[in-house]
Enzyme design. Structure first.
Site, mmCIF file in Angstrom:
data_model
loop_
_atom_site.group_PDB
_atom_site.id
_atom_site.type_symbol
_atom_site.label_atom_id
_atom_site.label_comp_id
_atom_site.label_asym_id
_atom_site.label_seq_id
_atom_site.Cartn_x
_atom_site.Cartn_y
_atom_site.Cartn_z
ATOM 1 N N CYS A 40 39.682 63.415 69.671
ATOM 2 C CA CYS A 40 40.183 64.298 68.608
ATOM 3 C C CYS A 40 41.586 64.846 68.889
ATOM 4 O O CYS A 40 42.233 65.361 67.980
ATOM 5 C CB CYS A 40 39.206 65.441 68.378
ATOM 6 S SG CYS A 40 37.534 64.890 67.947
ATOM 7 N N HIS A 57 43.064 70.813 64.670
ATOM 8 C CA HIS A 57 42.045 69.788 64.503
ATOM 9 C C HIS A 57 40.901 70.379 63.687
ATOM 10 O O HIS A 57 40.429 71.480 63.955
ATOM 11 C CB HIS A 57 41.545 69.335 65.879
ATOM 12 C CG HIS A 57 40.299 68.512 65.831
ATOM 13 N ND1 HIS A 57 40.149 67.445 64.971
ATOM 14 C CD2 HIS A 57 39.137 68.611 66.527
ATOM 15 C CE1 HIS A 57 38.944 66.918 65.150
ATOM 16 N NE2 HIS A 57 38.324 67.604 66.087
ATOM 17 N N ASN A 107 34.814 66.393 60.291
ATOM 18 C CA ASN A 107 35.593 66.122 61.492
ATOM 19 C C ASN A 107 35.957 64.635 61.502
ATOM 20 O O ASN A 107 35.094 63.782 61.702
ATOM 21 C CB ASN A 107 34.774 66.491 62.732
ATOM 22 C CG ASN A 107 35.535 66.284 64.031
ATOM 23 O OD1 ASN A 107 36.543 65.608 64.075
ATOM 24 N ND2 ASN A 107 35.008 66.857 65.109
#
Length: 325
Positions: free
Chosen positions: A119, A252, A282
Site C-alpha cells: 500500500c 492511503h 482499499n
C-alpha cells in the site's frame, strides 16, 4: 540549473463492476458468512468497492489511467522516458507489469519496472522517479499504482474481504525548473511481515503456502497511526514546512479511522483530507493516485496547493511525499 519533478497530469481507472456493501452482504451470505452494512461502515468507512472482471489485469487498468494522465499533461506516450508501476498484484510472475504496460501503450525503449511496497508502493515509486528526474537522466515519467486485490481475498473471512477493491491511478511527472516535489521520506521494517501478508508462492508449478490475504487488523491500525504521523513530520522538516502549509492531506485510503487519527495528530480538519475510501475501498498502491485524480477532477485541488501524500502497507512499509502542485 537545479532540476525538480512536478506532477503535470493525473488519471485513474475503476472497473465497471461496483459492489455496494449490500452486494457484499448478499454475496457473503450465500457462502454462510455473516456481515452487515453497519458493521462495515462503522469499522472502516467503506460503502462500496470495484472488482475487475475475469481476464482484466493490473496492466489493463493501468493503461486507462495512463492515457488520462497523458492527456491531462498534453504529452504523447512516445515522449515518456520512464515507467514505474507500483503493484502487489502483477499480471505475471515476470516480466514486470510495467513492461507489459509499456507495450500496451505502444512504446518501447525507455526503462520500465515494478515497485513492490504494497500500500506504500505509489509513495515508493514517486520517490524513485523524483530521484531519477533530479539526477538528470529522465524528463518525463509515468508513475502508476494498479491493483486487482480482489484476486487475493478470502471470501470466508469477513474481516478482510470487505476491505479491498481494484483500480489504478497514474501521474505524469516531468522535469521542471520550478519546485514540485519538495521532499520524500520512505521506510520499512520487516519484523512486522506477519501482520499483513499473502504467505504463498509458486514452486514447481504448485502454489505453496496460502495465496490469500491475511491481516491482523488491530496490529496494523496501531502501527499505522504512529508511523504516519512520524513520516509526515519528517517530510515537513526536510522541506522546511509546517502542518499549517498543508492544503490537502491525501493519505492511503485504507480505513477512515486511521485517516481521522492521522489528521487529528497533525491538527488538520477532515475537510482538508481527501477521502475516497467510502467509494473505492482499499485499493492498495492505487489508492493515493486514485484519490489525487478524484480530487483534481472534482476541483478540490488548485494550482499552487501544497499536498501531503502518505501511505503505509505490508512489509511493513511507510512513507510520505510533500509537493507543490
Amino acid at each position: 540549473m537545479t532540476r525538480y519533478a512536478r506532477i503535470t497530469g493525473t488519471g485513474s481507472c475503476l472497473p465497471p463492476r461496483r459492489l455496494s456493501n449490500a452486494d457484499m452482504v448478499s454475496m457473503l451470505a450465500a457462502r454462510g458468512v455473516e456481515t452487515s452494512d453497519d458493521w462495515i461502515v462503522e469499522r472502516t468507512g467503506i460503502r462500496a468497492r470495484h472488482f475487475a472482471a475475469d481476464g482484466v489485469y493490473a496492466s489493463d487498468l493501468a493503461v486507462q489511467a495512463c492515457l488520462q494522465a497523458l492527456e491531462a499533461s498534453a504529452l504523447n506516450a512516445s515522449e515518456i522516458d520512464l515507467i514505474i508501476v507500483a503493484t502487489s498484484t502483477p499480471d505475471m510472475v515476470f516480466p514486470s507489469t510495467a513492461a507489459i504496460l509499456q507495450h500496451k501503450l505502444g512504446v518501447a525503449g525507455c526503462p520500465a519496472f515494478d515497485v513492490q511496497a504494497v500500500c506504500s508502493g505509489f509513495i515508493y515509486a514517486l520517490t524513485v522517479a523524483d530521484a531519477m528526474i533530479r539526477a538528470g537522466g529522465v524528463r518525463n515519467a509515468l508513475v502508476v499504482g494498479s491493483e486487482v486485490f480482489s484476486r487475493l481475498l478470502d471470501f470466508n473471512d469477513r474481516t478482510t474481504c470487505v476491505l479491498f477493491g481494484d483500480g489504478a491511478g497514474a501521474v505524469v511527472l516531468q522535469a521542471s525548473e520550478t519546485p514540485g516535489i519538495l521532499a520524500t521520506d520512505i521506510h520499512a521494517d520487516g519484523k512486522h511481515t506477519g501482520i499483513l501478508c499473502v504467505p504463498g508462492h509458486v514452486s514447481g508449478g504448485q502454489i505453496l503456502g496460502d495465496p490469500l490475504l491475511k491481516m491482523d487488523g488491530q496490529a496494523v491500525f496501531k502501527l499505522a497511526v504512529g508511523v504516519l504521523e512520524d513520516t509526515a513530520r519528517t517530510v515537513l522538516d526536510k522541506a522546511g514546512r509546517t502542518t499549517a502549509d498543508i492544503d490537502w492531506l491525501i493519505p492511503h485510503q485504507a480505513n477512515i479511522r486511521i485517516m481521522q487519527s492521522t489528521a487529528r495528530k497533525l491538527k488538520l480538519p477532515m475537510d482538508r483530507v481527501v477521502v475516497t475510501v467510502d467509494q473505492h475501498g482499499n485499493t492498495s498502491a492505487a489508492s493515493i493516485p486514485l484519490a489525487l485524480d478524484h480530487a483534481m477532477r472534482q476541483g478540490q485541488i488548485k494550482k499552487g496547493d501544497t499536498l501531503m501524500l502518505e501511505g503505509v502497507g505490508g512489509g511493513f512499509t511507510w512513507g510520505s511525499v510533500l509537493l507543490d502542485f
